[in-house]
Scaffold this active site. Structure first.
Site, short mmCIF file in Angstrom:
data_model
loop_
_atom_site.label_atom_id
_atom_site.label_comp_id
_atom_site.label_asym_id
_atom_site.label_seq_id
_atom_site.Cartn_x
_atom_site.Cartn_y
_atom_site.Cartn_z
N LYS A 49 3.61 7.01 5.75
CA LYS A 49 3.97 8.20 5.11
C LYS A 49 3.51 9.45 5.60
O LYS A 49 3.84 10.48 5.54
CB LYS A 49 3.69 8.48 3.49
CG LYS A 49 4.49 7.17 2.82
CD LYS A 49 6.20 7.73 2.40
CE LYS A 49 6.66 6.76 1.86
NZ LYS A 49 8.16 6.77 2.06
N HIS B 234 16.37 2.48 12.83
CA HIS B 234 15.76 1.08 12.46
C HIS B 234 15.74 1.03 11.07
O HIS B 234 15.55 2.12 10.15
CB HIS B 234 14.31 0.89 12.52
CG HIS B 234 13.81 -0.26 12.64
ND1 HIS B 234 13.09 -0.67 11.23
CD2 HIS B 234 13.35 -1.56 13.28
CE1 HIS B 234 12.80 -1.85 11.56
NE2 HIS B 234 12.97 -2.22 12.45
N TYR C 40 6.07 -8.01 7.79
CA TYR C 40 5.19 -7.75 6.92
C TYR C 40 4.70 -9.36 6.43
O TYR C 40 5.60 -10.03 5.80
CB TYR C 40 5.39 -7.04 5.47
CG TYR C 40 5.58 -5.57 5.84
CD1 TYR C 40 4.59 -4.73 6.08
CD2 TYR C 40 6.80 -5.02 5.61
CE1 TYR C 40 4.70 -3.28 6.23
CE2 TYR C 40 7.14 -3.82 5.72
CZ TYR C 40 6.14 -3.02 6.07
OH TYR C 40 6.38 -1.57 6.37
N TYR D 86 10.58 3.72 0.19
CA TYR D 86 10.18 3.12 1.62
C TYR D 86 10.57 4.39 2.64
O TYR D 86 9.95 4.72 3.50
CB TYR D 86 10.91 1.92 1.94
CG TYR D 86 10.31 1.26 3.16
CD1 TYR D 86 8.74 0.85 3.45
CD2 TYR D 86 10.98 0.78 4.13
CE1 TYR D 86 8.43 0.44 4.53
CE2 TYR D 86 10.53 -0.03 5.31
CZ TYR D 86 9.21 -0.21 5.29
OH TYR D 86 8.88 -0.61 6.52
N PRO E 274 -1.88 3.87 5.66
CA PRO E 274 -0.69 3.73 6.47
C PRO E 274 0.06 2.62 6.15
O PRO E 274 1.38 2.39 6.93
CB PRO E 274 -1.46 3.29 8.03
CG PRO E 274 -2.74 2.84 7.60
CD PRO E 274 -3.05 3.34 6.23
#
Ligand code: APR
Length: 403
Positions: free
Chosen positions: A309, A83, A213, A400, A305
């Site tokens: 990570k 992804h 997001y 990221y 979250p």
């Protein structure tokens, strides 16, 4: 407690006693076993519970490489999905970042954490690893000497005791590892971000081919695919919210609103099978060890979250600790153990910094002395720079996906 009450379990010993069978404990156990180090995993819960508990699901490329070089990647190679795109939906429109093509050019692998845990467990047991389910660690004593002891409570309430040379606390933030640290032995850095999320697991196919997001005047909303049938959603909510106050209809209506369904299409609805409120907080212990007790994963540091990570850090720390314990036990070299904490903390603080940045990108967080409109404008500028600056996008992608 008299000595005789411990009679049965006095036989119990291992060079490394690992507390907790999450990703941290099971990666550590597998690696030690491969290196010929005598170890045991003590897990409070039962096997079914451990391998069916739905948690995170985004593995960084670095995590996949660790699993691969240790032969632990069979399941994720077969069933994991690459992804590499996220989509931001904001007050000023939407944009996508194909982060596979940015930064270091690395994707995530989506593989539900409970499946990873089930794989790690099966591999550990098949390789002859010792694991005791239903055994709760109560306390670690004698960690400042060479022979620490773990006192335990078995499922039927009987007490027991394990002798060790080293103890690895992989038992999370409320585990016995943290509890057993003497006052003043470590410093706990803590940040409550003042933001809560209603975390939802939906029996619904993903609605986007990207991580979504959404920033909205009513609060943040997030969309993360878990599999072709299961999707995780998040809704920012008031601290103290009771999950049961959110009916399915209310959840989906609010998600549609914040994800701007009228402009970009309605979400694919389904049954909500899990809902829980998560308060976004971070903490880091420093140092990550006390004598012969080492902290790994959530026991070492808690990360919000927002940037997925937690499990990735846990796997990285477990690999660093496995090598250091092997050097100490098999090669008589204690130096890597002495630098375990410093090595991990570099990665932990970088991850914390990025997650902190993400939290401020996605939420308006009240701060004393700063007017809300000013904060809001800054947040819009941050989003605009992510939308338009290639340098900023490369930085985002590297942090990221990376650790
Ligand atoms: N004795 C034995 N086992 C315990 C005890 C105890 N006193 N307390 C907790 N445990 C067990 C839990 O039942 C759990 O199986 O320790 C395990 C800890 O596992 P995780 O919570 O998964 O923690 P960790 O391995 O550090 O995972 C790292 O994965 O999904 C993310 O948010 C999660 O960041 C976390 C990450």
């Amino acid at each position: 407690m008299t000595e005789s009450q411990y009679a049965r379990s006095d036989q119990d010993s291992a060079d490394v006693v690992i507390l907790g069978a999450g990703p941290a404990g099971l990666v550590l156990g597998n690696l030690l076993l491969r290196n010929g180090i005598d170890c045991v995993v003590l897990e409070r819960a039962g096997r079914d519970h451990v391998q069916n508990r739905a948690r995170a699901g985004f593995l960084a490329a670095h995590t996949v490489r660790i699993l691969e070089r240790n032969g632990l990647d069979g399941g994720l190679r077969r069933r994991g999905r690459e992804h590499g795109v996220c989509e931001f939906r904001t007050e000023s429109g939407r944009f996508r970042l194909d982060y596979r093509l940015l930064g270091r050019g690395e994707p995530h692998t989506v593989y539900p954490q409970h499946e990873l845990v089930a794989d790690l467990l099966a591999q550990f047991v098949d390789a002859g690893g010792r694991i005791r389910f239903g055994t709760e660690a109560v306390a670690v004593t004698g960690a400042d000497g060479p022979a620490p002891t773990v006192t335990v409570r078995e499922g039927d309430g009987r007490p027991g005791r394990w002798r060790a040379r080293y103890v690895a606390a992989c038992d999370g933030r409320h585990g016995a590892g943290r509890r057993s640290l003497p006052p003043g032995a470590v410093h706990r850095h803590h940040r409550d971000h003042g933001v809560s999320w209603l975390g939802l697991l939906a029996e619904a196919p993903p609605s986007l081919d990207a991580v979504g997001y959404a920033t909205h005047p009513r609060g943040f909303a997030g969309h993360m695919a878990r599999s072709s049938e299961i999707t995780r959603y998040y809704l920012q909510c008031e601290p103290g919210t009771r999950p049961e106050d959110w009916s399915e209809e209310r959840v989906w209506d609010e998600l549609d609103l914040r994800m701007r369904a009228t402009e970009y299409g309605h979400l694919r609805r389904g049954g909500i099978v899990q809902r829980a409120v998560v308060d976004l907080e971070s903490d880091v212990l420093e140092p990550l060890s006390h004598g012969s007790l080492f902290l790994v994963g959530d026991a070492a540091a808690l990360i919000s979250p927002s940037a997925a990570k937690g499990a990735n850090l846990a796997v990285l720390e477990a690999e660093i600790l496995a090598r250091a314990l092997t050097d100490a036990l098999a090669h008589g070299d204690p130096e890597p153990l002495a630098s375990y904490s410093d090595r991990c903390l570099v990665h932990i603080w970088r991850a914390q910094e990025f997650s902190h940045w993400m939290i401020r990108l996605l939420h308006d967080i009240p701060e004393s002395g700063s007017a809300s409109l000013f904060r809001e404008r800054l947040r819009h500028a941050r989003i605009a720079s992510l939308r338009t600056s290639r340098t900023q996008q490369d930085w985002f992608a590297e942090n990221y996906v990376g650790i």
